[in-house]
Design a protein around this motif. Sequence first.
Motif: not given
Length: 105
Positions: A11, A15, A19
């Motif tokens: 995760i 992420c 981003m």
Amino acid sequence: MPVQYYIFLSIALFCIGIMGVLMRRNAIIIFMCIELMLNAVNLLLVAFSKMWVDAGRIDAASAQLFVFFVMVVAAAEVSVGLAIIVMMYRNTHSVDINILSRLKN
């Protein structure tokens, strides 16, 4: 090692990749972030396959074969993406994706 550690790491990597794709304007960095997201998914697939193999529900080869195919598709994506970046650099002398809006007629 518990599978939750793999899930949290996957995760976090995913992420960071999201981003990077949303915040950066350099095409090479965007492709690297896409590869990071694909590797996060691969890590998750291998972790879940290990969990299901330990439970005796599937064999180890099925999920890892799927990971292999994801890696093959990622390699093909990199080769096509880098070819596009090289052509963009030859035409505009920059790898900034904001310049791509000028290519519209």
